[in-house]
Enzyme design. Structure first.
Site, PDB file in Angstrom:
ATOM      1  N   GLN A 140       0.819  -1.212   0.000  1.00  0.00           N
ATOM      2  CA  GLN A 140       0.000   0.000   0.000  1.00  0.00           C
ATOM      3  C   GLN A 140       0.853   1.262   0.000  1.00  0.00           C
ATOM      4  O   GLN A 140       0.530   2.243  -0.669  1.00  0.00           O
ATOM      5  CB  GLN A 140      -0.921   0.016   1.221  1.00  0.00           C
ATOM      6  CG  GLN A 140      -2.117  -0.898   1.123  1.00  0.00           C
ATOM      7  CD  GLN A 140      -3.053  -0.726   2.310  1.00  0.00           C
ATOM      8  OE1 GLN A 140      -2.828   0.115   3.183  1.00  0.00           O
ATOM      9  NE2 GLN A 140      -4.093  -1.526   2.361  1.00  0.00           N
ATOM     10  N   HIS A 142     -10.514   4.830   9.364  1.00  0.00           N
ATOM     11  CA  HIS A 142      -9.404   4.861   8.412  1.00  0.00           C
ATOM     12  C   HIS A 142      -9.667   5.872   7.305  1.00  0.00           C
ATOM     13  O   HIS A 142      -8.759   6.592   6.868  1.00  0.00           O
ATOM     14  CB  HIS A 142      -9.197   3.473   7.801  1.00  0.00           C
ATOM     15  CG  HIS A 142      -8.184   2.652   8.522  1.00  0.00           C
ATOM     16  ND1 HIS A 142      -8.066   1.295   8.339  1.00  0.00           N
ATOM     17  CD2 HIS A 142      -7.235   2.984   9.426  1.00  0.00           C
ATOM     18  CE1 HIS A 142      -7.084   0.836   9.099  1.00  0.00           C
ATOM     19  NE2 HIS A 142      -6.568   1.841   9.766  1.00  0.00           N
ATOM     20  N   PRO A 200      -5.051  -6.257   4.910  1.00  0.00           N
ATOM     21  CA  PRO A 200      -5.696  -6.671   3.657  1.00  0.00           C
ATOM     22  C   PRO A 200      -5.169  -8.018   3.175  1.00  0.00           C
ATOM     23  O   PRO A 200      -3.961  -8.186   2.996  1.00  0.00           O
ATOM     24  CB  PRO A 200      -5.306  -5.554   2.674  1.00  0.00           C
ATOM     25  CG  PRO A 200      -4.897  -4.404   3.524  1.00  0.00           C
ATOM     26  CD  PRO A 200      -4.309  -4.995   4.766  1.00  0.00           C
TER      27      PRO A 200
END
Length: 444
Positions: free
Chosen positions: A128, A349, A154
């Site tokens: 990410q 988030h 994730p």
């Protein structure tokens, strides 16, 4: 070389833009100070990635200040060190346990960037932080070693099957592959991210995702690694199909692939199912459920839970699921023009990602509630090279950095290698990744 390149540049406008960018990047910028206790690992990932792209010096203080022990953990350190290598910057305070770290980014470089967490710490979180920066090189790769399918982060299959196709809407040309799966506590997994063509000189496209459309297809993958896991896959897939078929129209296809991992393709033992729902307007929703022995869920229960989570996401009126929404925001901020995406409940988030982006880039987010959903709009900066914004973006001012929140989603507990337990000093209840890596209610 510089003057030769300048005079052969094809268009006067582009030549002037390039010169302006070089002069802009050469100017001294004040350091932006961010409170690291406002969001833990997310502040570090988003903050350093955006600071590098904006060519904006950044200092993060009070890193994980309320936690024991405070300061940088190995996974955070690997991530920010990689970004610093990529942007040729100067890094101060980058050592394990440090509560303050600063970076002065400089010119980007292309290459093969490798990071090893040394534990089962999530390498998907490292991807990410890498991807936005890699897009503005002339073609680079990132290889990350650690956990590919661990709690509170994730899952690799959901990134491959859901996030990466959504990013293609921005014009992102990148490929994410799982070389080898890794689980808690051993780690040993590996992923590879390849950007074949960079975006220097051409900004990302804005996106518009406000119409959820009609469900057209459900697909996914269930895998098992370890001798005692393979026999459980059929029960997991069958139960997921049963739940989905009982709620969906008969003409909607359901395609769930069965994958039996080998010692060459997986390190350790693990089982999970990932489901993706696609609509006729291009919306995608994902749901993943790990089989966690501590939860004592049967394989059939895991399949049913993943299916129920997916159906809830699809039925909420949004265009993406709650765990993808914050991951799109960086790309909306970098795009040239106004992007829109309809989401369900705003996660912590997402709120923090918006604050972080507006404090480091001259972008502007707007939230428009519409019933049970919210349309997030963003006027992007039109980034064409690190530090080079559109003329319109240059007229905007930066927002204040994020302040410490009373409750926030955080992944600092991943530093122990993604151990399946609640995060230390967890705040109030919020929407997060539930125990066992599945999506659901968890401690925020």
């Amino acid at each position: 070389f510089f003057f030769a390149f300048l005079f052969v540049f094809p268009a006067d406008v582009k030549r002037a833009h390039l010169l302006g960018c070089l002069l802009h990047r050469a100017m001294e910028k004040p350091v932006i100070t961010v409170d690291g206790d406002a969001g833990g690992g997310q502040i570090l990932r988003n903050g350093f990635s955006l600071a590098a792209l904006a060519q904006q010096p950044i200092k993060v203080v009070n890193i994980r200040g309320a936690r024991t022990p405070p300061g940088l953990r190995p996974q955070h350190l690997e991530g920010i060190t990689m970004v610093n290598r990529l942007c040729g910057g100067r890094l101060v305070g980058a050592e394990q346990g440090s509560c303050e770290v600063a970076m002065w980014p400089q010119g980007f470089t292309s290459g093969d960037f490798k990071v090893d967490t040394g534990t089962a710490g999530s390498c998907t979180l490292l991807a990410q932080i890498a991807l936005p920066c890699l897009l503005f090189t002339s073609g680079s790769t990132f290889s990350g070693r650690g956990g590919t399918d661990v709690n509170w982060s994730p899952p690799i299959d959901e990134m491959r099957l859901c996030l990466m196709p959504l990013l293609q809407r921005f014009g992102v040309q990148a490929e994410l592959t799982c070389v080898k799966r890794g689980f808690f506590p051993r780690g040993g997994g590996e992923i590879k991210l390849t950007v074949a063509e960079g975006h220097c000189g051409r900004p990302l496209r804005p996106i518009s995702m406000t119409d959820p459309g009609t469900l057209s297809r459900v697909y996914g993958q269930a895998f098992a690694a370890g001798a005692n896991e393979a026999q459980q896959l059929d029960h997991m897939i069958e139960e997921a199909r049963r739940v989905l078929r009982g709620r969906l129209a008969p003409e909607i296809p359901i395609d769930i692939e069965k994958v039996l991992e080998t010692p060459d393709t997986a390190s350790g033992t693990g089982t999970a199912i990932t489901l993706v729902a696609a609509t006729d307007t291009g919306c995608l929703f994902g749901a993943t459920q790990f089989k966690d022995p501590k939860q004592r869920l049967s394989s059939a229960d895991c399949g049913a839970k993943a299916a129920e989570t997916l159906l809830k996401e699809v039925g909420g009126g949004a265009c993406v699921d709650q765990f993808v929404q914050d991951q799109l925001l960086i790309f909306m901020a970098l795009a040239d023009g106004t992007s829109e995406v309809r989401v369900g409940d705003l996660t912590d988030h997402t709120k923090l990602a918006i604050q972080t982006a507006e404090s480091l880039l001259p972008c502007k987010f707007t939230l428009k509630p519409e019933g049970a959903t919210t349309v997030i709009s963003c006027e992007g900066v039109g980034l064409t090279a690190p530090g080079c914004f559109s003329e319109e973006a240059k007229t905007r001012t930066l927002a204040p950095p994020p302040a410490v929140a009373t409750t926030s989603q955080d992944d600092s507990h991943l530093d122990n290698g993604g151990a399946p337990h609640d995060p230390p000093n967890a705040g109030g209840k919020g929407k997060g990744r539930g125990k066992g890596g599945g999506k659901g209610k968890g401690k925020g």
